[in-house]
Design an enzyme around this catalytic site. Structure first.
Site, short mmCIF file in Angstrom:
data_model
loop_
_atom_site.label_atom_id
_atom_site.label_comp_id
_atom_site.label_asym_id
_atom_site.label_seq_id
_atom_site.Cartn_x
_atom_site.Cartn_y
_atom_site.Cartn_z
N CYS A 77 0.84 -1.20 0.00
CA CYS A 77 0.00 0.00 0.00
C CYS A 77 0.88 1.26 0.00
O CYS A 77 1.60 1.50 -0.97
CB CYS A 77 -0.98 -0.05 1.17
N HIS A 175 -3.66 -5.20 0.78
CA HIS A 175 -3.09 -5.61 2.07
C HIS A 175 -3.03 -7.13 2.16
O HIS A 175 -3.98 -7.78 2.58
CB HIS A 175 -3.91 -5.02 3.22
N GLU A 177 -1.45 -8.77 4.20
CA GLU A 177 -1.30 -9.20 5.59
C GLU A 177 -2.63 -9.43 6.30
O GLU A 177 -2.67 -10.05 7.36
CB GLU A 177 -0.44 -8.19 6.37
N SER A 230 1.42 -12.72 38.88
CA SER A 230 0.05 -12.36 39.20
C SER A 230 -0.90 -13.54 39.05
O SER A 230 -2.05 -13.46 39.45
CB SER A 230 -0.41 -11.27 38.23
N VAL A 233 -1.12 -15.23 32.45
CA VAL A 233 -0.30 -16.04 31.54
C VAL A 233 1.12 -15.49 31.43
O VAL A 233 2.10 -16.23 31.56
CB VAL A 233 -0.92 -16.02 30.12
N ASP A 471 -41.35 -14.35 50.39
CA ASP A 471 -42.39 -13.44 50.91
C ASP A 471 -41.84 -12.17 51.55
O ASP A 471 -42.60 -11.36 52.06
CB ASP A 471 -43.30 -14.13 51.95
N GLU A 532 -13.67 -2.77 30.80
CA GLU A 532 -13.94 -2.61 32.22
C GLU A 532 -14.93 -1.47 32.39
O GLU A 532 -15.04 -0.60 31.52
CB GLU A 532 -12.64 -2.27 32.98
#
Ligand code: XMP
Length: 534
Positions: A77, A175, A177, A230, A233, A471, A532
């Site tokens: 491009c 493109h 890719e 933590s 991963v 109730d 979030e």
């Protein structure tokens, strides 16, 4: 190595991805990179797309030395336009901006340069006479530089693919890719494997061996490395890799900040320390964190407090580890030296972001990370994952023996449940959210939907609603459920659950979690919402 010069296209990193999928190592660098300053000799160069026009006064331009390197160059491009522009071609605005699918007709070359025909036709060799490609451009080539000819055209772009008559320079307007270009990956394959003659050696098995040697070399024979884990991963994979490289000279620290998921600290301890053999200290600092978060509602304030307290606790722990080690060594234990390094699980997308020639993108939320640690601790940084994309880290994790359920785990933000409790964070609120979230996630897993969803979590709203149970009138809190699908979390779509799964989740949460009588499902995409709630 293939060098990819980034002119700022949103697809630049995909070129890197495609090369690596072909098992060829590719590195993305800003387009302003000077060729004489490269510390490696690439086997080929790709010039990416760009939001600019080559004739704009502020357009980024390539170091012309790229064309003197003596290696193949592929312009995509803007990259094509930049290459042609450099060599005397003309670029102008299209009559109609082209965005979407186009049919590329491959043009066989029958001109004078037949003698070098092998390189001339190499880009589309064996790919047929036509292919569906993806276009996204406002400019195109309006005249060819003198030594070039056409190898592909579309209905609107007469110079949709071009090549130099005698040098291995190629340009494509489409493109290749993006996955919408049906045979795009094969086109990139023709370039990197056939034209640049790269060997497909880049595999995770190979990466592990090389990275372990590199870590051993960097860390020498003495000196310790510490790193925060933590349960996510990236930090788990980084920790296991360090453990493989230097054993007990690596010490992992997990800070329990009181806003983790249900039983998280205990689970991380079991997995990292007992199953994977990594030396680990879990520090329970939950009271300290919750004390500082008392009465705080502003999300940025919550992030700041958690980030700063984390640094404080981590440093305190690191100092303690160092002292303890010194004492043990005084008593005759093996000398492993001082803490000299800090491990970080930085991934390639963060590296790309920080090297982009446009500078890092605007901050919507200040994501908490441990970067602040380096300022005071005088530690050197070690980042074994900085060349990898997330799915490569997952593949690496699997090879290192990390359990599949962890490798595929959804991301979890550093500030944890504090940014999912919309009101003030108290122990009671944390416990309500932990239980609700745990039910939500386990029902998703039971339904076999976990891997289809990119991220799912519960949010605790600071409002009370009227309900009725046995109730009796109740006046209790509301849980919002969020689940999104996303490639990179820059954009995201809300996930469409089967209703029976939602029904089960809702009924279990309202029945099992005291203090909650109402469940809502968040059907907002990003943008305009974020993933979030805070
Ligand atoms: P947003 O809410 O910005 O989330 O659309 C995009 C992704 O980033 C995660 N996220 C964070 N991660 N610290 C983190 O480590 C943070 O402060 C933070 N805020 C959002 C979010 O979970 C999602 O995966």
């Amino acid at each position: 190595t293939i060098l990819i010069l980034d002119f700022g296209s949103q697809y630049s990193h995909l070129i890197t991805r495609r090369c690596r999928e072909l098992k060829v190592y590719a590195e993305l660098m800003p387009c302003t990179q000077k060729i004489k300053d490269l510390n490696f000799k690439p086997k080929g160069v790709v010039l990416s797309g760009s939001p600019y026009s080559v004739y704009d006064s502020d357009a980024p331009h390539v170091d012309p030395a790229v064309f003197e390197l003596g290696v193949p160059v592929l312009g995509i491009c803007y990259g094509l336009q930049e290459m042609a522009w450099n060599m005397g071609g003309a670029v102008s605005k299209c009559d109609h901006r082209e965005y979407g699918f186009a049919q590329l007709q491959v043009v066989k070359f029958e001109g004078e340069a037949q003698s070098s025909g092998s390189i001339v036709d190499a880009l589309f060799e064996g790919l047929g006479d036509e292919m569906q490609v993806w276009m996204s451009h406002g400019d195109q080539l309006s005249s060819l530089p003198s030594d070039f000819h056409v190898i592909g055209r579309t209905q609107t772009a007469p110079f949709a693919a071009v090549t130099h008559n005698s040098k291995p320079f190629y340009g494509i307007q489409f493109h290749a890719e993006v996955t919408h270009s049906k045979r795009g990956k094969e086109v990139i394959g023709r370039f990197v494997l056939n034209i640049c003659q790269c060997q497909p050696h880049w595999t995770m098995e190979e990466f592990i061996g090389k990275e372990i040697s590199r870590i051993r070399e960097i860390c020498g024979l003495k000196g310790r490395v510490i790193g925060a884990v933590s349960g996510g991963v990236d930090s788990t994979v980084a920790a296991k890799l360090m453990h493989e490289a230097i054993g007990d000279r690596f010490h992992a620290i997990m800070v329990d900040n009181g806003v983790l998921r249900l039983n998280e600290a205990a689970q991380v301890h079991k997995m990292l320390s007992e199953d994977l053999g990594v030396k680990l200290t879990v520090v329970d600092a939950s009271e300290e964190f919750l004390g500082k978060l008392k009465d705080v509602e502003d999300p940025e304030q919550k992030r700041k407090i958690i980030g700063n307290t984390f640094i404080h606790v981590f440093e305190r722990e690191a100092t303690r580890i160092e002292k303890e080690a010194e004492e043990e060594e005084l008593k005759g234990a093996e000398k492993k030296g001082r803490v000299e390094w800090l491990l970080q699980g930085t991934l390639y997308p963060d590296v790309i972001e920080s090297i982009s020639f446009k500078g890092p993108s605007a901050t919507i939320k200040t994501h908490h990370n441990v970067g602040g640690l380096l300022k005071d601790m005088k530690l050197k940084l070690i980042e074994p994952l900085r060349e990898l994309f997330k799915d490569e880290v997952r593949a690496l994790g699997r090879l290192l023996g990390i359990p599949a359920h962890l490798v595929q785990r959804h991301p979890f933000p550093g500030p944890g449940l504090a940014i999912r409790i919309l009101g003030p964070v108290t122990l009671e609120q944390v416990q309500i959210l932990q239980k609700a979230d745990d039910i939500y996630i386990s029902e998703i897993r039971k339904a076999g939907l976990y891997d289809e969803i990119s991220q799912a979590f519960a949010v605790l709203l600071p409002v009370k609603a009227v309900g009725v149970m046995g109730d009796k009138r109740t006046y209790e809190q509301v849980i919002a459920l969020r689940a999104v699908q996303s490639e990179d979390f820059m954009t995201a779509d809300w996930y469409c659950f089967p209703t029976d799964v939602l029904r089960r989740i809702s009924s279990r949460i309202t029945n099992e979690v005291a203090g909650v009588n109402r469940i809502t499902y968040d059907i907002s995409s990003k943008p305009p919402a974020t993933v979030e709630w805070l």
